[in-house]
Design a protein around this motif. Structure first.
Motif, mmCIF file in Angstrom:
data_model
loop_
_atom_site.group_PDB
_atom_site.id
_atom_site.type_symbol
_atom_site.label_atom_id
_atom_site.label_comp_id
_atom_site.label_asym_id
_atom_site.label_seq_id
_atom_site.Cartn_x
_atom_site.Cartn_y
_atom_site.Cartn_z
ATOM 1 N N MET A 1 24.948 -30.189 41.568
ATOM 2 C CA MET A 1 25.198 -29.156 42.568
ATOM 3 C C MET A 1 25.778 -27.922 41.887
ATOM 4 N N GLN A 2 25.248 -26.766 42.195
ATOM 5 C CA GLN A 2 25.717 -25.536 41.555
ATOM 6 C C GLN A 2 25.848 -24.433 42.592
ATOM 7 N N LEU A 3 26.971 -23.738 42.544
ATOM 8 C CA LEU A 3 27.239 -22.607 43.420
ATOM 9 C C LEU A 3 27.191 -21.347 42.579
ATOM 10 N N GLN A 4 26.463 -20.344 43.049
ATOM 11 C CA GLN A 4 26.301 -19.123 42.267
ATOM 12 C C GLN A 4 26.481 -17.898 43.148
ATOM 13 N N ALA A 5 27.232 -16.918 42.641
ATOM 14 C CA ALA A 5 27.397 -15.629 43.307
ATOM 15 C C ALA A 5 26.423 -14.647 42.683
ATOM 16 N N LEU A 6 25.477 -14.150 43.474
ATOM 17 C CA LEU A 6 24.482 -13.206 42.984
ATOM 18 C C LEU A 6 24.944 -11.791 43.337
ATOM 19 N N PRO A 7 25.280 -10.966 42.357
ATOM 20 C CA PRO A 7 25.723 -9.599 42.667
ATOM 21 C C PRO A 7 24.602 -8.778 43.306
ATOM 22 N N ALA A 8 24.977 -7.941 44.266
ATOM 23 C CA ALA A 8 24.033 -7.044 44.926
ATOM 24 C C ALA A 8 24.756 -5.755 45.286
ATOM 25 N N PHE A 9 24.005 -4.628 45.268
ATOM 26 C CA PHE A 9 24.576 -3.329 45.600
ATOM 27 C C PHE A 9 25.811 -3.063 44.729
ATOM 28 N N ALA A 10 26.801 -2.385 45.273
ATOM 29 C CA ALA A 10 27.970 -2.025 44.470
ATOM 30 C C ALA A 10 28.935 -3.191 44.306
ATOM 31 N N ASP A 11 29.116 -3.990 45.365
ATOM 32 C CA ASP A 11 30.146 -5.032 45.298
ATOM 33 C C ASP A 11 29.852 -6.248 46.176
ATOM 34 N N ASN A 12 28.617 -6.366 46.684
ATOM 35 C CA ASN A 12 28.260 -7.527 47.505
ATOM 36 C C ASN A 12 28.018 -8.757 46.637
ATOM 37 N N TYR A 13 28.214 -9.921 47.267
ATOM 38 C CA TYR A 13 27.738 -11.173 46.702
ATOM 39 C C TYR A 13 26.800 -11.841 47.695
ATOM 40 N N ILE A 14 25.640 -12.241 47.196
ATOM 41 C CA ILE A 14 24.756 -13.163 47.907
ATOM 42 C C ILE A 14 25.040 -14.541 47.315
ATOM 43 N N TRP A 15 25.351 -15.507 48.159
ATOM 44 C CA TRP A 15 25.698 -16.831 47.647
ATOM 45 C C TRP A 15 24.467 -17.727 47.632
ATOM 46 N N MET A 16 24.328 -18.479 46.534
ATOM 47 C CA MET A 16 23.235 -19.434 46.412
ATOM 48 C C MET A 16 23.799 -20.794 46.024
ATOM 49 N N LEU A 17 23.455 -21.791 46.818
ATOM 50 C CA LEU A 17 23.864 -23.164 46.561
ATOM 51 C C LEU A 17 22.604 -23.942 46.191
ATOM 52 N N ARG A 18 22.607 -24.574 45.017
ATOM 53 C CA ARG A 18 21.421 -25.295 44.558
ATOM 54 C C ARG A 18 21.770 -26.746 44.263
ATOM 55 N N ASP A 19 20.793 -27.633 44.449
ATOM 56 C CA ASP A 19 21.028 -29.044 44.159
ATOM 57 C C ASP A 19 20.208 -29.476 42.954
ATOM 58 N N ASP A 20 20.363 -30.747 42.580
ATOM 59 C CA ASP A 20 19.702 -31.249 41.380
ATOM 60 C C ASP A 20 18.200 -31.388 41.558
ATOM 61 N N ALA A 21 17.742 -31.342 42.802
ATOM 62 C CA ALA A 21 16.307 -31.429 43.066
ATOM 63 C C ALA A 21 15.627 -30.063 43.022
#
Length: 259
Positions: A1-21
């Motif tokens: 399981m991995q949680l990732q903050a994807l930067p966007a625009f000046a200071d936004n975060y788009i969050w992505m949660l991914r699994d082993d599959a």
């Protein structure tokens, strides 16, 4: 399981949660490009969660749905969010792939704002708070009332302390400047500021934080703390009649604050 903050625009975060599959859950994609880049190694998006209607949180949905037409989009019951496959609200439970979230209504920043809480992701809780609760701060009251926002923050603060806080913007250091004026002698706050500065100096996000850290350091979760009340009373020139009045004065102070 991995949680990732994807930067966007000046200071936004788009969050992505991914699994082993290789499945990925996307939260508040204001821009499609960071998501498309993040899944280019073969990840399969399986759902989108939206916390509120502001364009910097939903603006990428159209392009993502064009790329994956059947992608579920779960969003508040708000006509300002046009593309959705399921409207959700307070008390609902939603399941996407192996992830299950409780939906929490958190009006204040907007009237239809939602947060999504998973009780156990990798052994601890996970909260997508959008623009309601930030590290060391909270969202502006564009549509809701101080009473609504305080009640929303109280609900989030009551979550287990090890819950990871994933909010929509990298505001920690700017919020820290204000928090330090409110509680200059709070040792937990000073530690958090030092850690956050080191993270930013290293090019890393200051998030996720945790609910426990925010209870100790975030002035908007600490309106009952004597030091916060005293600071607000000194700034306003009068004592707050109750905790809602204290919160409202604190938020007004922050709205006009310049570091």
């Amino acid at each position: 399981m991995q949680l990732q903050a994807l930067p966007a625009f000046a200071d936004n975060y788009i969050w992505m949660l991914r699994d082993d599959a290789g499945r990925a859950l996307i939260v508040d994609p204001g821009d499609a490009e960071p998501v498309l880049a993040a899944v280019s190694d073969g990840l399969e998006p399986v759902g989108i969660l939206l916390t509120h209607h502001h364009d910097d949180h939903i603006g990428g949905v159209v392009a993502l749905r064009q790329r994956w037409p059947g992608l579920p989009v779960l969003a508040p019951a708000d006509d300002r969010i046009a593309i959705t496959s399921r409207r959700v609200g307070d008390g609902d439970r939603v399941r996407i792939a192996n992830w299950e979230f409780a939906v929490i209504a958190v009006p204040g920043h907007t009237v239809s704002h939602l947060a999504f809480h998973a009780a156990d992701v990798g052994g601890h809780g996970l909260l997508f708070s959008g623009d309601t609760l930030f590290s060391l701060g909270c969202g502006r009251l564009f549509e809701g009332t101080p009473a609504q926002m305080l009640a929303s923050l109280d609900r989030l603060a009551a979550l287990p302390g090890d819950t990871r806080l994933c909010c929509g913007h990298e505001y920690t250091l700017s919020n820290a400047a204000f928090a330090r004026v409110v509680e200059p002698d709070n040792p937990a706050l000073l530690r958090r500021i030092e850690e956050a500065q080191a993270m930013r100096n290293a090019g890393q996000p200051t998030l996720p934080s945790t609910i426990a850290v925010e209870r100790e350091t975030n002035p908007f979760l600490r309106v009952d703390a004597p030091g916060v009340r005293a600071a607000v009373e000194s700034q306003a020139g009068q004592a707050g009649s109750d905790r809602v009045a204290t919160f409202a004065a604190l938020r007004r102070w922050k709205d006009g604050f310049r570091a």
